[in-house]
Enzyme design. Structure first.
Site, PDB file in Angstrom:
ATOM      1  N   CYS A 147     -10.299  -3.263 -10.444  1.00 45.64           N
ATOM      2  CA  CYS A 147      -9.881  -2.359  -9.771  1.00 45.64           C
ATOM      3  C   CYS A 147      -8.348  -2.318  -9.230  1.00 45.64           C
ATOM      4  CB  CYS A 147     -10.747  -1.829  -8.950  1.00 45.64           C
ATOM      5  SG  CYS A 147     -10.799  -2.957  -7.257  1.00 45.64           S
TER       6      CYS A 147
ATOM      7  N   HIS B  71       0.662  -1.183   0.026  1.00 42.85           N
ATOM      8  CA  HIS B  71       0.105  -0.063  -0.156  1.00 42.85           C
ATOM      9  C   HIS B  71       0.656   1.424  -0.025  1.00 42.85           C
ATOM     10  CE1 HIS B  71      -3.387  -2.745   0.673  1.00 42.85           C
ATOM     11  NE2 HIS B  71      -4.036  -1.862  -0.073  1.00 42.85           N
TER      12      HIS B  71
ATOM     13  N   GLU C 126     -11.218 -10.886  -4.557  1.00 44.82           N
ATOM     14  CA  GLU C 126      -9.731 -10.858  -4.408  1.00 44.82           C
ATOM     15  C   GLU C 126      -9.162 -11.915  -3.737  1.00 44.82           C
ATOM     16  OE1 GLU C 126      -9.062  -7.098  -2.384  1.00 44.82           O
ATOM     17  OE2 GLU C 126     -10.802  -7.363  -1.221  1.00 44.82           O
TER      18      GLU C 126
ATOM     19  N   ASP D 291      -4.732  -8.240  -4.238  1.00 46.64           N
ATOM     20  CA  ASP D 291      -4.859  -9.503  -3.208  1.00 46.64           C
ATOM     21  C   ASP D 291      -5.153 -10.727  -4.160  1.00 46.64           C
ATOM     22  OD1 ASP D 291      -4.616  -8.376  -0.756  1.00 46.64           O
ATOM     23  OD2 ASP D 291      -6.533  -7.100  -0.972  1.00 46.64           O
TER      24      ASP D 291
HETATM   25  C1  PEP Z   1      -6.961  -5.210  -4.580  1.00 50.70           C
HETATM   26  O1  PEP Z   1      -6.659  -5.920  -3.660  1.00 50.70           O
HETATM   27  O2  PEP Z   1      -6.640  -5.248  -5.896  1.00 50.70           O
HETATM   28  C2  PEP Z   1      -7.427  -3.848  -4.327  1.00 50.70           C
HETATM   29  C3  PEP Z   1      -7.705  -3.408  -5.337  1.00 50.70           C
HETATM   30  O3  PEP Z   1      -7.372  -3.474  -3.079  1.00 50.70           O
HETATM   31  P1  PEP Z   1      -6.388  -3.036  -2.119  1.00 50.70           P
HETATM   32  O4  PEP Z   1      -4.938  -2.866  -2.907  1.00 50.70           O
HETATM   33  O5  PEP Z   1      -6.756  -1.744  -1.471  1.00 50.70           O
HETATM   34  O6  PEP Z   1      -6.029  -4.258  -1.105  1.00 50.70           O
HETATM   35 MG    MG Z   2      -7.245  -5.691  -1.837  1.00 54.15          MG
END
Ligand code: PEP
Ligand code: MG
Length: 586
Positions: free
Chosen positions: A517, A202, A446, A470
């Site tokens: 996403c 992140h 995910e 994920d």
């Molecule tokens: C993902 O897991 O691809 C996602 C968009 O959520 P995050 O990156 O916030 O876990």
């Molecule tokens: Mg995620």
């Protein structure tokens, strides 16, 4: 001496600047720039601390009992001599005067230099004197810390924002937690480098949203790079060149200006409809972290927000969660800023590398990615979850809103979540508060289990959004934030490709809206693959939107579908590679 370090690329682009180290490895001390004009006071603060220690040592020496061993006195004498040596003060005073470092930072910088010099001494006895130097400096540090006004990382961020030529500052740190990274939002840094982290950690995701070149997982960077070293970050390749030669520097400056030009050219595509060569219309939505990002998303040409990572509203709050009104305000601000375009709020997804808080030194408690994360956490805190749902529902009358639930895997989790949403609606109804009763609720796909049990989701929900970050992490059992396994984090693994393609195919077959996403949606090298799988809804960082749009405009989905079918039937790396080459040559 010039050398190159390798890490994981985070953002495209090139940064050239001087290293600004957040925490020297030798000693964890506060870093901030003293306000211009107060350098003299800071110098006095440093010299005063030295004087306090000098008096202290003298008093200890005088008070030694007669029976004390002789070495004790000799030891104190050595410390007094080290303390009096101008080597320990001259350079720090210079750093305070010319660079406005606070006293602790200046002293720690000099200590590191000295320790390095001592480490190279062959004579063992002399080499070990490094310990005495460290102890003396620690004594001075203690005095400096005493009675301080708790200057923390906050002051560092604040003071750094006053620096001239910020775009030539490259922050080097062991790690930067996402909540800390968020604080760089208002500071246009040149770039940053961390020892830890993976491509979809992140910290990297937030950096990408800031659009500054960065490399993470550059092991030992914070040890090997010195304060003020000249650095080049080649963000495309995740390479850091330390102390580059004039020739290399020249080459990269040229590349950097070329990049700027290309970016400018891309802006021309902003108002072009996103349609492939064979007429397939594609929706490019934005991923955002804060309400203020909405305006930027709109400016980039996004046709909505496909992922609002609401957890960022909850970070850096020192345990005090935003209440219903505050959350409502943030969601309303976002949906109003999008002027009628859809906004998908994902309910809080904390856990793994997204802690709610970090301590003053930027450390956070480790939360397992397999643990009480995302919806699991929300369902274990139903009161908190209801507050969030009510806030979203209240904001839903100010535009087009959707609710997205992260990390669902089980049917009963979906049912429990939907029941809580109904409870929130009922509570608002009882209070006579307006909301959109038909608000759409979707799930992040995910977890591999969700991808493989899609009918559970299709039956209960209104839309799906594939979280590739994920999905890859859990399919390949690779902690996405752990740089030690970053090389195994492979979006092109046949298992990953098949899962993604399967979700898109099964959802499309029943007209269930589906988007991607995760970071894959923003990687232009994957655009053709996703189009060939039949994807028409992408949610990505607005910074990447025009680069992906350029790929869409050049694509012919009909021929990509055939080539992607070949890719999906490939299993060996060489088969995959030749299928990919074919896709990219179309
Ligand atoms: C993902 O897991 O691809 C996602 C968009 O959520 P995050 O990156 O916030 O876990
Ligand atoms: Mg995620």
């Amino acid at each position: 001496m010039s050398f190159t370090l390798h890490g994981v690329p985070v953002t495209n682009g090139i940064a050239i600047g001087r290293a600004l180290r957040i925490a020297p490895s030798a000693m964890d001390v506060k870093h901030y720039l003293v306000p211009a004009g107060s350098e003299k006071d800071e110098e006095k603060r440093l010299l005063n601390a030295f004087e306090v220690v000098r008096v202290e040592l003298k008093a200890i020496r005088a008070g030694l009992p007669d029976a004390a061993p002789e070495e004790m006195a000799a030891f104190l004498d050595v410390h007094a001599m080290i303390l009096a040596d101008p080597t320990l003060t001259e350079k720090p005073l210079e750093l305070i005067q010319h660079r406005r470092y606070n006293a602790e930072w200046a002293l720690a910088t000099q200590l590191e230099d000295l320790l390095e010099q001592f480490a190279e001494i062959e004579d063992e006895y002399l080499r070990e004197r490094a310990t005495d130097i460290r102890q003396v400096v620690e004594r001075v540090m203690k005095v400096l810390h005493h009675g301080d006004d708790h200057q923390t990382l906050n002051s560092f961020y604040k003071s750094i924002s006053d620096t001239d030529r910020l775009n030539e500052v490259i922050v080097v740190a062991h790690d930067i937690a996402p909540p800390d990274m968020m604080r760089f939002k208002d500071i246009a840094l040149g770039g940053f480098i961390t020892d830890l982290g993976g491509r979809t950690s992140h910290t990297a995701i937030v950096a990408r949203s800031l659009d500054i070149p960065a490399a993470v997982g550059v092991r030992r960077a914070s040890e090997l790079i010195h304060q003020d070293d000249w650095l080049i970050i080649d963000g495309d390749r995740g390479i850091v060149i330390v102390d580059p030669s004039p020739l290399i520097l020249e080459e990269y400056r040229h590349l950097q200006s070329q990049r700027k030009l290309e970016k400018k050219k891309l802006l021309r595509l902003k108002h072009t409809p996103t349609v492939t060569m064979d007429g397939v219309a594609v929706d490019l939505m934005a991923n955002v972290e804060m309400p203020d990002d909405a305006g930027l998303a709109l400016d980039s040409g996004a046709v909505g927000i496909g992922l609002f990572r609401s957890e960022f509203l909850f970070m850096n709050r020192k345990g005090k969660m935003p209440d219903e009104d505050e959350q409502f305000g943030a969601y309303r601000q976002t949906v109003e800023a999008m002027k009628g375009l859809p906004v998908t709020i994902r309910t809080i997804d904390i856990g793994a590398d997204k802690p709610l808080d970090v301590d003053e030194d930027g450390r956070s408690a480790y939360l397992s990615p397999l643990g009480l994360r995302a919806i699991r956490w929300s369902l274990s805190e139903p009161d908190m979850f209801l507050i969030q749902i009510r806030a979203i529902l209240r904001a839903s009358i100010f535009g087009q809103m959707k609710i997205l639930i992260p990390m669902l895997a089980h049917a009963q989790e979906i049912d429990q979540t939907l029941a809580l949403i109904e409870t929130a609606k009922k509570q608002l109804e009882d209070q006579g508060v307006l909301f959109d009763p038909n608000i759409k609720v979707g799930a992040m796909i995910e977890i591999p289990a969700a991808a493989l049990a899609l009918p559970l989701f299709i039956k209960r929900l209104d839309f799906l959004s594939i979280g590739t970050n994920d999905l890859i992490q859990y399919t390949l059992a690779i902690d996405r934030a752990d740089n030690a396994v970053a090389h195994l984090y492979d979006p092109m693994h046949p298992a990953v490709l098949r899962l993604i393609a399967g979700v898109i195919r099964d959802a499309k077959a029943v007209n269930m809206p589906v988007s991607v996403c995760g970071e894959m949606a923003g990687e232009s090298s994957m655009t053709r693959v996703l189009l060939g799988m039949g994807l028409t809804d992408f949610s990505l960082h607005f910074n990447q939107l025009l680069t992906v749009k350029k790929e869409v405009l050049r694509a012919d989905v009909g021929s990509l579908k055939v080539a992607v079918d070949q890719l999906l039937s490939a299993i060996e790396p060489d088969e995959l590679q030749s299928a990919l080459n074919k896709i990219n040559s179309l």
